[in-house]
Scaffold this active site. Structure first.
Site, short mmCIF file in Angstrom:
data_model
loop_
_atom_site.label_atom_id
_atom_site.label_comp_id
_atom_site.label_asym_id
_atom_site.label_seq_id
_atom_site.Cartn_x
_atom_site.Cartn_y
_atom_site.Cartn_z
N CYS A 104 75.75 69.19 76.69
CA CYS A 104 74.80 69.66 75.69
C CYS A 104 74.59 68.69 74.52
O CYS A 104 73.93 67.67 74.70
CB CYS A 104 75.20 71.05 75.22
SG CYS A 104 73.80 71.95 74.52
N ARG B 48 64.74 78.41 71.06
CA ARG B 48 65.94 77.96 71.76
C ARG B 48 65.89 78.42 73.21
O ARG B 48 65.33 79.47 73.51
CB ARG B 48 67.19 78.53 71.09
CG ARG B 48 67.38 78.09 69.66
CD ARG B 48 68.75 78.47 69.17
NE ARG B 48 69.79 77.66 69.76
CZ ARG B 48 70.08 76.42 69.36
NH1 ARG B 48 69.42 75.83 68.40
NH2 ARG B 48 71.05 75.74 69.95
N HIS C 64 77.30 74.78 79.28
CA HIS C 64 78.66 74.95 78.77
C HIS C 64 79.10 76.34 79.12
O HIS C 64 78.69 76.89 80.13
CB HIS C 64 78.72 74.65 77.28
CG HIS C 64 77.56 75.13 76.50
ND1 HIS C 64 77.32 76.45 76.28
CD2 HIS C 64 76.54 74.45 75.91
CE1 HIS C 64 76.22 76.56 75.56
NE2 HIS C 64 75.72 75.38 75.32
N1 GLN Z 1 72.14 71.25 68.66
C1 GLN Z 1 71.63 70.96 69.96
C2 GLN Z 1 70.44 71.81 70.33
O1 GLN Z 1 70.25 72.87 69.78
C3 GLN Z 1 72.75 71.08 71.01
C4 GLN Z 1 73.25 72.50 71.17
C5 GLN Z 1 74.53 72.60 71.94
O2 GLN Z 1 75.32 71.66 72.04
N2 GLN Z 1 74.81 73.79 72.46
O3 GLN Z 1 69.65 71.44 71.15
#
Ligand code: GLN
Length: 250
Positions: free
Chosen positions: A93, A127, A194
């Site tokens: 990620c 998101r 993850h």
């Molecule tokens: N901050 C990054 C995003 O939002 C990665 C998020 C994460 O590692 N879960 O894309």
């Protein structure tokens, strides 16, 4: 054998228990008579040639990513050289994003990447959250599934011709459009997933351990003795079903 792991920025990039991935490596190595020696590599530390068989970098929020990104860039050439020399790598990620050419975060921070992976990432409005199921073929002719959980604002675009880690069966993956998830460059893998990733995908943990052992011995990746993996199989099935039920589009 001793498998030497370099864990990059463990105190900054450890979202969603990515550290559980290290616990899986450690246990699965021990059950085959190998020892995992994990060293933290953090701000200001050097990455020295030949010192690690396997690198791990986890996920994080934009804030933590912005804190470590300039330091990671200074380590970029050494990490690239280590991977070119056959070290294995798993970047999850936020770590996956910063191993590409860069990440433009949700609040407009332009974070530099190291360019090991052929991609760029730009955060979007919404998101991408939920269970994901992939099909992957790391060993030609052996199609396997990978189940996990994603939560990212970043949309990652692979360069034309780059090899994704897998094809999205359910979920968003790199950008919610391409049907690609993650990237593979030799023994280096970058998934968005993850949750942590490895407890429910033990074959993937073994693939990485086997590549790390090949680096440690200078030989071919060894066959690892199979483990029962009953609970791991159940965890995989539950996660895969949740991904299928969700379908996974906006
Ligand atoms: N901050 C990054 C995003 O939002 C990665 C998020 C994460 O590692 N879960 O894309």
């Amino acid at each position: 054998m001793k498998i030497r792991v370099g864990h990059l920025y463990p105190e900054y990039l450890n979202i969603y228990a990515d550290r559980g991935n290290i616990a899986v490596f450690s246990r699965r190595a021990a059950l085959r008579g190998h020892e995992l020696a994990v060293a933290a590599i953090s701000l200001g530390d050097d990455v020295r040639p030949g010192e690690h068989d396997l690198f791990y970098i986890g996920g994080g929020q934009d804030r933590e990513q912005a804190l470590i990104a300039p330091d990671l860039v200074t380590k970029g050439p050494a990490i690239e050289a280590a991977v070119a020399d056959g070290a294995a790598l798993l970047a999850v990620c936020g770590g996956y994003q910063l191993l590409g050419r860069g990440y433009l975060g949700r609040h407009g921070d332009a974070m530099p990447g190291i360019g090991l992976f052929p991609h760029e990432t730009v955060a979007g409005e919404k998101r991408m959250i939920g269970d994901v199921l992939l099909e992957s073929e790391l060993v030609p002719g052996e199609r396997r599934t990978i189940a996990g959980f994603e939560n990212h604002a970043g949309r990652t675009r692979l360069d034309p011709g780059a090899e994704p880690l897998g094809r999205v069966v359910a979920g968003f993956g790199n950008d919610g459009e391409s049907g690609h998830e993650g990237v593979r460059v030799g023994r280096a893998l970058g998934p968005y997933l993850h949750g942590p990733l490895l407890p429910r995908n033990p074959w993937l943990a073994d693939w990485l351990l086997s590549q790390a052992l090949a680096h440690a011995t200078g030989g071919d990746p060894p066959e690892l003795e199979p483990l029962p993996d009953r609970l791991e199989g159940e965890a995989h099935a539950v996660s895969a079903q949740r991904a299928r039920d969700r379908g996974g589009r906006f």
